[in-house]
Design a protein around this motif. Sequence first.
Motif, PDB file in Angstrom:
ATOM      1  N   ASP A 178      22.262  16.700  68.035  1.00 36.15           N
ATOM      2  CA  ASP A 178      20.934  16.112  67.938  1.00 36.15           C
ATOM      3  C   ASP A 178      19.938  16.999  68.689  1.00 36.15           C
ATOM      4  O   ASP A 178      20.305  17.967  69.343  1.00 36.15           O
ATOM      5  N   ALA A 179      18.695  16.646  68.585  1.00 30.47           N
ATOM      6  CA  ALA A 179      17.642  17.507  69.118  1.00 30.47           C
ATOM      7  C   ALA A 179      17.779  17.712  70.622  1.00 30.47           C
ATOM      8  O   ALA A 179      17.568  18.818  71.136  1.00 30.47           O
ATOM      9  N   THR A 180      18.150  16.668  71.315  1.00 29.77           N
ATOM     10  CA  THR A 180      18.271  16.782  72.772  1.00 29.77           C
ATOM     11  C   THR A 180      19.387  17.727  73.164  1.00 29.77           C
ATOM     12  O   THR A 180      19.231  18.579  74.034  1.00 29.77           O
ATOM     13  N   GLN A 181      20.526  17.566  72.515  1.00 29.09           N
ATOM     14  CA  GLN A 181      21.646  18.442  72.813  1.00 29.09           C
ATOM     15  C   GLN A 181      21.303  19.895  72.517  1.00 29.09           C
ATOM     16  O   GLN A 181      21.574  20.797  73.319  1.00 29.09           O
ATOM     17  N   LEU A 182      20.685  20.095  71.375  1.00 23.45           N
ATOM     18  CA  LEU A 182      20.285  21.444  71.000  1.00 23.45           C
ATOM     19  C   LEU A 182      19.336  22.021  72.032  1.00 23.45           C
ATOM     20  O   LEU A 182      19.450  23.186  72.448  1.00 23.45           O
ATOM     21  N   GLY A 183      18.407  21.191  72.471  1.00 28.55           N
ATOM     22  CA  GLY A 183      17.437  21.643  73.469  1.00 28.55           C
ATOM     23  C   GLY A 183      18.104  22.014  74.774  1.00 28.55           C
ATOM     24  O   GLY A 183      17.771  23.034  75.389  1.00 28.55           O
ATOM     25  N   ALA A 184      19.065  21.207  75.192  1.00 25.25           N
ATOM     26  CA  ALA A 184      19.764  21.494  76.445  1.00 25.25           C
ATOM     27  C   ALA A 184      20.559  22.786  76.324  1.00 25.25           C
ATOM     28  O   ALA A 184      20.553  23.627  77.231  1.00 25.25           O
ATOM     29  N   TYR A 185      21.210  22.936  75.200  1.00 20.20           N
ATOM     30  CA  TYR A 185      22.036  24.128  74.971  1.00 20.20           C
ATOM     31  C   TYR A 185      21.180  25.394  74.972  1.00 20.20           C
ATOM     32  O   TYR A 185      21.447  26.355  75.701  1.00 20.20           O
TER      33      TYR A 185
ATOM     34  N   LEU B  69      18.892  17.602  81.728  1.00 21.52           N
ATOM     35  CA  LEU B  69      19.184  19.026  81.702  1.00 21.52           C
ATOM     36  C   LEU B  69      18.205  19.764  80.800  1.00 21.52           C
ATOM     37  O   LEU B  69      17.646  20.810  81.182  1.00 21.52           O
ATOM     38  N   ALA B  70      17.997  19.224  79.619  1.00 21.58           N
ATOM     39  CA  ALA B  70      17.076  19.850  78.680  1.00 21.58           C
ATOM     40  C   ALA B  70      15.670  19.930  79.279  1.00 21.58           C
ATOM     41  O   ALA B  70      14.974  20.939  79.134  1.00 21.58           O
ATOM     42  N   ASP B  71      15.286  18.903  79.963  1.00 26.40           N
ATOM     43  CA  ASP B  71      13.947  18.878  80.552  1.00 26.40           C
ATOM     44  C   ASP B  71      13.812  19.929  81.654  1.00 26.40           C
ATOM     45  O   ASP B  71      12.900  20.755  81.636  1.00 26.40           O
ATOM     46  N   ILE B  72      14.711  19.883  82.600  1.00 27.19           N
ATOM     47  CA  ILE B  72      14.607  20.779  83.754  1.00 27.19           C
ATOM     48  C   ILE B  72      14.736  22.247  83.347  1.00 27.19           C
ATOM     49  O   ILE B  72      13.903  23.089  83.685  1.00 27.19           O
ATOM     50  N   LEU B  73      15.793  22.532  82.595  1.00 20.90           N
ATOM     51  CA  LEU B  73      15.995  23.924  82.203  1.00 20.90           C
ATOM     52  C   LEU B  73      14.921  24.392  81.231  1.00 20.90           C
ATOM     53  O   LEU B  73      14.565  25.567  81.213  1.00 20.90           O
ATOM     54  N   GLY B  74      14.411  23.460  80.447  1.00 19.91           N
ATOM     55  CA  GLY B  74      13.313  23.810  79.556  1.00 19.91           C
ATOM     56  C   GLY B  74      12.090  24.253  80.334  1.00 19.91           C
ATOM     57  O   GLY B  74      11.451  25.246  79.998  1.00 19.91           O
ATOM     58  N   ARG B  75      11.797  23.536  81.396  1.00 25.38           N
ATOM     59  CA  ARG B  75      10.666  23.923  82.228  1.00 25.38           C
ATOM     60  C   ARG B  75      10.899  25.283  82.884  1.00 25.38           C
ATOM     61  O   ARG B  75      10.019  26.141  82.929  1.00 25.38           O
ATOM     62  N   ALA B  76      12.111  25.459  83.385  1.00 26.31           N
ATOM     63  CA  ALA B  76      12.437  26.741  84.020  1.00 26.31           C
ATOM     64  C   ALA B  76      12.306  27.888  83.021  1.00 26.31           C
ATOM     65  O   ALA B  76      11.724  28.928  83.331  1.00 26.31           O
ATOM     66  N   ARG B  77      12.823  27.652  81.826  1.00 24.64           N
ATOM     67  CA  ARG B  77      12.751  28.701  80.810  1.00 24.64           C
ATOM     68  C   ARG B  77      11.315  29.044  80.451  1.00 24.64           C
ATOM     69  O   ARG B  77      10.927  30.210  80.377  1.00 24.64           O
ATOM     70  N   ASP B  78      10.515  28.020  80.244  1.00 27.66           N
ATOM     71  CA  ASP B  78       9.122  28.272  79.888  1.00 27.66           C
ATOM     72  C   ASP B  78       8.414  29.058  80.984  1.00 27.66           C
ATOM     73  O   ASP B  78       7.627  29.968  80.709  1.00 27.66           O
ATOM     74  N   HIS B  79       8.702  28.691  82.197  1.00 31.06           N
ATOM     75  CA  HIS B  79       8.089  29.394  83.323  1.00 31.06           C
ATOM     76  C   HIS B  79       8.502  30.864  83.332  1.00 31.06           C
ATOM     77  O   HIS B  79       7.683  31.760  83.527  1.00 31.06           O
ATOM     78  N   MET B  80       9.783  31.107  83.091  1.00 31.83           N
ATOM     79  CA  MET B  80      10.271  32.488  83.118  1.00 31.83           C
ATOM     80  C   MET B  80       9.732  33.290  81.951  1.00 31.83           C
ATOM     81  O   MET B  80       9.541  34.496  82.049  1.00 31.83           O
ATOM     82  N   ARG B  81       9.516  32.621  80.840  1.00 34.57           N
ATOM     83  CA  ARG B  81       8.987  33.345  79.685  1.00 34.57           C
ATOM     84  C   ARG B  81       7.548  33.799  79.951  1.00 34.57           C
ATOM     85  O   ARG B  81       7.127  34.853  79.492  1.00 34.57           O
ATOM     86  N   GLN B  82       6.818  32.964  80.660  1.00 37.47           N
ATOM     87  CA  GLN B  82       5.442  33.341  80.971  1.00 37.47           C
ATOM     88  C   GLN B  82       5.397  34.468  81.993  1.00 37.47           C
ATOM     89  O   GLN B  82       4.724  35.469  81.808  1.00 37.47           O
ATOM     90  N   THR B  83       6.114  34.253  83.069  1.00 43.30           N
ATOM     91  CA  THR B  83       6.157  35.270  84.110  1.00 43.30           C
ATOM     92  C   THR B  83       6.698  36.576  83.543  1.00 43.30           C
ATOM     93  O   THR B  83       7.674  36.561  82.821  1.00 43.30           O
ATOM     94  N   PRO B  84       6.033  37.676  83.840  1.00 41.21           N
ATOM     95  CA  PRO B  84       6.476  38.990  83.339  1.00 41.21           C
ATOM     96  C   PRO B  84       7.970  39.166  83.514  1.00 41.21           C
ATOM     97  O   PRO B  84       8.437  39.418  84.609  1.00 41.21           O
TER      98      PRO B  84
END
Lengths: 169, 169
Positions: free
Chosen positions: A9-16, B139-154
Amino acid sequence: MTSSPSSLDATQLGAYFALIEASSLLKHAVEQQLREAGDLSYVQFQLLATLGDSPTGSRRMTDLADGVVYSRSGLTYQAQTLEKRGLVTRTPSSDDERSITVTITEEGRAVLAGVFPGHVTILGDLLFAPLSRSDIETLADILGRARDHMRQTPPRSAEPRRRRKAAGS
Amino acid sequence: MTSSPSSLDATQLGAYFALIEASSLLKHAVEQQLREAGDLSYVQFQLLATLGDSPTGSRRMTDLADGVVYSRSGLTYQAQTLEKRGLVTRTPSSDDERSITVTITEEGRAVLAGVFPGHVTILGDLLFAPLSRSDIETLADILGRARDHMRQTPPRSAEPRRRRKAAGS
DNA sequence: GCAATGTGCTTCGGATTCGAAGCAACTGGA
DNA sequence: TCCAGTTGCTTCGAATCCGAAGCACATTGC
């Protein structure tokens, strides 16, 4: 209750994806810093750090390989490289003649100390900056559980090296 | 509030190690499955999956490289490999003569479909099994935020290719 | 003690990765 | 149009990684 549906599902995909991307981005950034600050690869840094953590400053090759995630042969390669640079020594163990004990040298500790501050800075700026303290705790908990589970589950080949006699031709 | 102390506390260290180890273990397991099921490397799978996601089934090389985390040269290598196997086609774009459009073929889709179920199973068994639904969301939320931050930062070299005139010598 | 099996590490060959350098096409300004 | 700078991709060389196979020591059963 692993129902194993045929898709995520979307959440799992997002986490992965977030997990893979975040770790890739972080690793790349850290690798670059280590290369510049001390001419170390990421594995080399992990090895030195693991050795530095040990009370005796030394470990067996196999234990090192387990601690890090790399293959035995890859470990041999990196250990040789580190030995050439004088950052570790490798001596055969007294108990097991075939076992090799790797020990970090003073110079190894110096290099480690040289790269560490920059390492910490990178982590702070890239990984921890957008996260709250509670986020970090949660992350450590969740990923820690996932890691422990994966370490238990037969990670590599299901059966390490069993060759139970091969029942003739 | 990045205070950048000269060391990390236990929680931060735990989160960092758990992230690196969990992603490494997962990646290795997935890589093995992909190799067995469809003779694909992880990057190749990511490329095919990205293309399969696209409504047109095609992307520019540069966009692919951005989506995945790999270097341009590495992407060229893998795209050539996939093309040799007939899983993608590469055609120069009509707009930009130097731009290459990569498109997934029917056979590419077939291979993708062949490895996908096993891929999902691995994820379920290794990553998601020990986690609750709420864990996964977090997990998706936290790591998603971290990823977005890293993508922005050079991410790579602080300054991609700027050579603003080099103030002549 | 000896043979069979297990374990620790290395060597080997091949695959994959990256950054730097290079080539070709595009863009904007004179 | 012409030139300088930019951008998209590839080639090149070197480094790194892995798994399979191999070597040497250890251990077990007889």
